[in-house]
Design a protein around this motif. Structure first.
Motif, short mmCIF file in Angstrom:
data_model
loop_
_atom_site.label_atom_id
_atom_site.label_comp_id
_atom_site.label_asym_id
_atom_site.label_seq_id
_atom_site.Cartn_x
_atom_site.Cartn_y
_atom_site.Cartn_z
N GLY A 1 1.39 -1.56 0.01
CA GLY A 1 -0.13 0.10 0.00
C GLY A 1 0.70 1.19 0.35
N CYS A 2 0.21 2.50 0.13
CA CYS A 2 0.75 3.35 0.44
C CYS A 2 -0.11 4.89 1.56
N LEU A 3 0.22 5.80 1.74
CA LEU A 3 0.55 6.72 2.50
C LEU A 3 -0.43 8.40 1.57
N ALA A 4 -0.89 8.63 1.61
CA ALA A 4 -1.52 9.57 1.62
C ALA A 4 -1.67 10.57 3.17
N GLY A 5 -1.01 11.94 2.88
CA GLY A 5 -0.76 13.29 3.72
C GLY A 5 -0.05 12.67 4.67
N GLY A 6 1.22 11.50 4.26
CA GLY A 6 2.15 11.27 5.96
C GLY A 6 2.74 12.51 6.54
N GLN A 7 2.18 12.77 8.23
CA GLN A 7 2.60 13.20 8.96
C GLN A 7 4.06 13.07 9.61
N GLN A 8 5.14 13.52 9.33
CA GLN A 8 6.73 13.93 9.67
C GLN A 8 6.41 14.06 11.51
N LEU A 9 6.99 12.16 12.49
CA LEU A 9 7.39 12.02 14.05
C LEU A 9 8.35 13.79 13.60
N PRO A 10 8.72 14.39 14.85
CA PRO A 10 9.24 15.40 14.78
C PRO A 10 10.39 15.15 15.53
N GLU A 11 11.71 15.15 15.04
CA GLU A 11 12.56 14.30 15.13
C GLU A 11 13.00 14.37 17.07
N THR A 12 12.50 15.18 17.68
CA THR A 12 12.99 15.45 18.93
C THR A 12 11.57 16.00 19.64
N GLY A 13 10.59 15.41 20.50
CA GLY A 13 9.61 15.79 21.28
C GLY A 13 10.31 15.56 22.84
N PRO A 14 8.99 15.95 23.73
CA PRO A 14 9.61 16.04 25.14
C PRO A 14 9.83 14.59 25.79
N THR A 15 9.09 13.33 24.81
CA THR A 15 9.28 12.15 25.67
C THR A 15 10.02 10.85 24.76
N TRP A 16 10.40 11.55 23.74
CA TRP A 16 11.05 11.03 22.68
C TRP A 16 11.54 11.43 21.23
N GLN A 17 12.42 10.26 20.36
CA GLN A 17 13.78 10.74 19.78
C GLN A 17 13.85 10.11 18.35
N ALA A 18 13.46 10.42 17.56
CA ALA A 18 13.46 9.60 16.13
C ALA A 18 14.54 9.54 15.95
N MET A 19 15.08 8.18 15.97
CA MET A 19 16.50 7.54 15.82
C MET A 19 16.71 7.13 14.16
N ARG A 20 17.71 7.26 14.00
CA ARG A 20 18.44 6.33 12.13
C ARG A 20 17.60 7.78 11.69
N LEU A 21 18.18 9.39 11.52
CA LEU A 21 17.06 10.25 10.84
C LEU A 21 17.33 9.91 9.31
N SER A 22 18.95 9.57 9.19
CA SER A 22 19.25 9.77 7.91
C SER A 22 18.26 8.68 7.12
N ARG A 23 17.72 7.70 6.93
CA ARG A 23 16.60 6.67 6.59
C ARG A 23 15.25 7.52 6.76
N ASN A 24 14.51 8.50 7.02
CA ASN A 24 14.02 9.13 6.27
C ASN A 24 12.53 8.12 6.75
N ARG A 25 12.33 7.91 7.86
CA ARG A 25 11.88 7.01 8.19
C ARG A 25 10.56 7.53 9.19
N ASN A 26 11.09 8.29 9.29
CA ASN A 26 9.81 8.93 11.15
C ASN A 26 8.41 9.55 10.52
N TRP A 27 7.67 9.37 9.14
CA TRP A 27 6.87 9.34 8.99
C TRP A 27 5.62 8.80 8.76
#
Length: 300
Positions: free
Chosen positions: A59-85
């Motif tokens: 499948g696929c995803l319309a209107g994907g939203q990006q998880l902010p790289e850093t939040g108050p209680t999380w961090q997105a890892m391996r940012l080079s992959r650009n898979r935090n959507w």
């Protein structure tokens, strides 16, 4: 910022293209580039409201939203992959669960691995699922520091919470792991959670009260350094294809069977010399995906 399309224009465009896609795409399928190349090249989400199309592995995803790289209680890892959507509901789920995790001893939140590519679709490497923005890998490593640099997030690794054969949890397993995964499973948005067999057996042993949520915890190899949460199709997402519900019951006996087979592998089944060779799995092209995915890639 691109203008946000509503559901109605998206569906109108889809209807207008349906006939031409139905005729042209199958005929040209063998000449098309691989879908993973097309979706892997996209760097941003499409200008639509957030909506999944197809199944978790097709499948696929319309209107994907990006998880902010850093939040108050999380961090997105391996940012080079650009898979935090992900789908909007997935982003909300991560924020909610990470806030709960931050209240556990030794945790200040969660480290988030792969969600989806900006427009979902087949990934260039690593996963067969994660295509509609409703899957998320969450590290087992306690997120004690949610101010890691980009470089640290590329090089820091998660931790194993089982023995190498995945039959038993090891000393890294904690009550906090149990609480966080149980919280995720009890969330109404969650369809199932994949963990190594030994983790499921351990969680079955730890639960002394209501066991209904254990049904969502499913054994799957190589899920001892992260747990994989899969959300249900959001309400009103008519183009999203649900996975069949897990079998009835808490699934604990099944998990124990997985562990028993790890510790005492059954003899291999005799090979039938007359059996046909298995057909290799073919890589998807755009024509294999829901027709809406052509619009997600090319919304003009």
């Amino acid at each position: 910022m691109p203008s946000v399309l509503t559901i109605s224009p998206f569906r109108a465009t889809l209807a207008a293209l349906s006939l031409s896609l139905a005729v042209a795409l199958p005929a040209a399928a063998t000449a098309q580039p691989l879908a993973k190349q097309l979706f892997g090249a996209e760097r941003t989400g499409s200008p639509h409201v957030s909506e999944p199309f197809g199944g978790y592995s097709k499948g696929c995803l319309a209107g994907g939203q990006q998880l902010p790289e850093t939040g108050p209680t999380w961090q997105a890892m391996r940012l080079s992959r650009n898979r935090n959507w992900g789908h909007a509901e997935t982003i909300d789920f991560i924020q909610d669960l990470s806030a709960f995790a931050a209240r556990q001893p030794g945790w200040n939140g969660l480290y988030i691995g792969d969600i989806s590519q900006p427009r979902g679709g087949p990934m260039t490497s690593g996963h067969r699922s994660h295509q509609v923005g409703l899957d998320v890998d969450i590290w087992m490593r306690p997120a004690d520091n949610v101010q890691l640099s980009r470089n640290m997030r590329e090089n820091l690794s998660s931790i194993l919470v089982t023995t190498r054969n995945e039959a038993y949890v090891n000393d890294n397993w904690s009550q906090a792991h149990f609480e966080i995964i149980r919280k995720a499973a009890k969330d109404r948005r969650t369809a199932r959670i994949f963990v190594s067999p030994g983790i499921k057996v351990q969680m079955c042993a730890q639960e002394k009260g209501n066991r209904n949520w254990l049904r969502k915890i499913r054994s799957w190899p190589a899920h001892n350094y992260h747990f994989h949460v899969r959300l249900n199709c959001p309400r009103g997402a008519d183009g999203c294809v649900e996975q069949a519900a897990p079998p009835a019951g808490d699934g604990c006996a099944e998990a124990q069977t997985w562990v028993n087979n790890i510790l005492n592998p059954p003899p291999p089944k005799p090979r039938d010399p007359n059996a046909p060779r298995p057909t290799p799995r073919r890589e998807y092209v755009l024509a294999d995906l829901p027709q809406a995915c052509a619009i997600v890639l090319n919304p003009q």
